[in-house]
Scaffold this active site. Structure first.
Site, short mmCIF file in Angstrom:
data_model
loop_
_atom_site.label_atom_id
_atom_site.label_comp_id
_atom_site.label_asym_id
_atom_site.label_seq_id
_atom_site.Cartn_x
_atom_site.Cartn_y
_atom_site.Cartn_z
N SER A 161 0.84 -1.20 0.00
CA SER A 161 0.00 0.00 0.00
C SER A 161 0.87 1.25 0.00
O SER A 161 1.62 1.50 0.95
CB SER A 161 -0.91 0.01 1.22
OG SER A 161 -1.62 1.23 1.29
N HIS A 183 -0.98 -1.11 -4.39
CA HIS A 183 -2.29 -0.71 -3.90
C HIS A 183 -2.31 0.79 -3.61
O HIS A 183 -1.47 1.30 -2.86
CB HIS A 183 -2.61 -1.49 -2.62
CG HIS A 183 -4.02 -1.35 -2.15
ND1 HIS A 183 -5.06 -2.07 -2.68
CD2 HIS A 183 -4.57 -0.55 -1.19
CE1 HIS A 183 -6.19 -1.74 -2.07
NE2 HIS A 183 -5.92 -0.82 -1.16
N ASP A 239 -4.63 3.89 -2.25
CA ASP A 239 -5.82 4.27 -1.51
C ASP A 239 -6.19 5.72 -1.83
O ASP A 239 -5.42 6.64 -1.56
CB ASP A 239 -5.58 4.13 0.00
CG ASP A 239 -5.52 2.68 0.42
OD1 ASP A 239 -6.46 1.93 0.09
OD2 ASP A 239 -4.55 2.29 1.10
N MET A 254 -8.80 8.64 -0.95
CA MET A 254 -9.77 9.01 0.08
C MET A 254 -10.23 10.44 -0.14
O MET A 254 -9.42 11.32 -0.47
CB MET A 254 -9.12 8.90 1.47
CG MET A 254 -8.47 7.57 1.74
SD MET A 254 -7.76 7.54 3.40
CE MET A 254 -6.62 6.17 3.23
N HIS A 256 -8.00 1.68 -4.99
CA HIS A 256 -9.10 1.51 -4.04
C HIS A 256 -9.73 2.87 -3.77
O HIS A 256 -9.14 3.72 -3.10
CB HIS A 256 -8.55 0.88 -2.76
CG HIS A 256 -9.54 0.71 -1.67
ND1 HIS A 256 -9.17 0.50 -0.35
CD2 HIS A 256 -10.91 0.71 -1.66
CE1 HIS A 256 -10.26 0.39 0.40
NE2 HIS A 256 -11.32 0.52 -0.38
N MET A 263 -12.02 5.11 -1.92
CA MET A 263 -12.79 5.32 -0.70
C MET A 263 -13.44 6.70 -0.81
O MET A 263 -13.08 7.64 -0.10
CB MET A 263 -11.90 5.19 0.53
CG MET A 263 -11.50 3.77 0.81
SD MET A 263 -10.39 3.61 2.23
CE MET A 263 -8.82 3.66 1.38
N MET A 315 -12.32 -5.21 4.02
CA MET A 315 -11.57 -4.36 4.94
C MET A 315 -11.55 -5.01 6.32
O MET A 315 -12.60 -5.28 6.91
CB MET A 315 -12.20 -2.97 5.03
CG MET A 315 -12.16 -2.17 3.74
SD MET A 315 -10.48 -1.85 3.14
CE MET A 315 -9.76 -0.93 4.52
N GLY A 319 -9.76 4.32 6.10
CA GLY A 319 -9.47 5.74 6.26
C GLY A 319 -8.11 6.06 6.82
O GLY A 319 -7.54 7.11 6.55
N GLY A 352 -4.09 4.23 7.98
CA GLY A 352 -3.19 3.10 8.06
C GLY A 352 -2.81 2.80 9.50
O GLY A 352 -3.09 3.58 10.42
N GLY A 353 -2.17 1.65 9.71
CA GLY A 353 -1.61 1.32 11.00
C GLY A 353 -2.58 0.77 12.03
O GLY A 353 -2.24 0.65 13.20
N ASP A 383 -7.45 -6.15 3.29
CA ASP A 383 -6.70 -4.93 3.57
C ASP A 383 -6.96 -4.48 4.99
O ASP A 383 -8.11 -4.26 5.37
CB ASP A 383 -7.13 -3.84 2.58
CG ASP A 383 -6.37 -2.54 2.75
OD1 ASP A 383 -5.45 -2.47 3.59
OD2 ASP A 383 -6.71 -1.57 2.04
N GLY A 385 0.78 -2.32 4.22
CA GLY A 385 1.43 -1.02 4.18
C GLY A 385 2.75 -1.02 4.91
O GLY A 385 3.81 -1.25 4.33
N SER A 386 2.69 -0.77 6.21
CA SER A 386 3.93 -0.67 7.00
C SER A 386 4.69 -1.99 7.06
O SER A 386 5.91 -1.98 7.22
CB SER A 386 3.59 -0.19 8.43
OG SER A 386 2.63 -1.03 9.04
#
Length: 216
Positions: free
Chosen positions: A7, A32, A34, A36, A65, A67, A138, A143, A145-146, A176, A198-199
């Site tokens: 991501s 990926h 995102d 938003m 993706h 959102m 999801m 909305g 990450g982390g 995700d 992501g991370s």
């Protein structure tokens, strides 16, 4: 074996081309992205210009993706910018407009997917599942990450996998949210075959080792 979709939200935006080249060299299949709008979700992220810029520096499959509310308004713009897969939320518009967005993506020759928030039932996919190339579950609230992986979403993943096997076996099942070497096997066991991370990828110096760890 699951495909890995790092991501970009977790990448270093001051060195985005370098980060993307590293995850591509590490063997990740998808990238990926995102998008938003600050309305459908509380955060604001990248848009069409960033997707277009990324398209210029990689041949990776761009998994975009959305959102955003009323995604039918923008799917063509993101395809023109370079998206290969366009995924949007079933909760983001009225049913007929979700269908119109699916039709528009398929009419432009690209892959299309629907995403579900954690509280949304798998049953809402029934009118659409046969038309989809991807379903995105999801496993965090969309909305930010982390966040921590929601274990209670595993049953939904299993339910959707069963629907896919009956109605549309070619459809990919993507997960995700909170994916790392501990949660990735849980998602795959439940039926996922694309993992967004992501991370767990961009937060690790050795990107190849990170991708291999997610594959188990």
């Amino acid at each position: 074996m699951a495909k890995i979709a790092p991501s970009v939200l977790a990448a270093d935006f001051t060195a985005l081309g370098k980060d993307i080249a590293e995850v591509e060299a590490a063997g990740a299949e998808y990238l990926h992205l995102d998008v938003m709008d600050g309305v459908f979700v509380p955060n604001i992220s990248v848009g069409v210009p960033v997707v277009s810029a990324i398209r210029k520096v990689t041949d990776m499959v761009l998994d975009v993706h959305l959102m955003i509310i009323k995604p039918v308004r923008y799917v063509e713009d993101f395809i023109q910018a370079g998206a290969d897969i366009v995924v949007f939320h079933v909760e983001a518009d009225e049913l007929q407009n979700i269908q119109a967005a699916i039709d528009k993506v398929k009419g432009l020759g690209k892959r299309v997917g629907l995403s579900l928030k954690p509280k949304t039932s798998a049953a809402v996919l029934r009118p659409y599942i046969a038309q989809l190339d991807m379903v995105l579950v999801m496993t965090v609230e969309p909305g930010f990450g982390g966040q921590k992986f929601m274990v209670d979403q595993l049953d939904k993943i299993r339910e959707i996998r069963a629907m896919i096997e009956v109605q549309n076996p070619a459809c990919e099942l993507e997960v995700d949210g909170g994916i790392d070497p501990t949660t990735a096997p849980l998602a795959v066991e439940a039926g996922a075959n694309v993992l967004v991370a992501g991370s767990a990828v961009f937060g690790v110096k050795d990107r190849r080792a990170a991708v291999l760890a997610l594959r188990g």
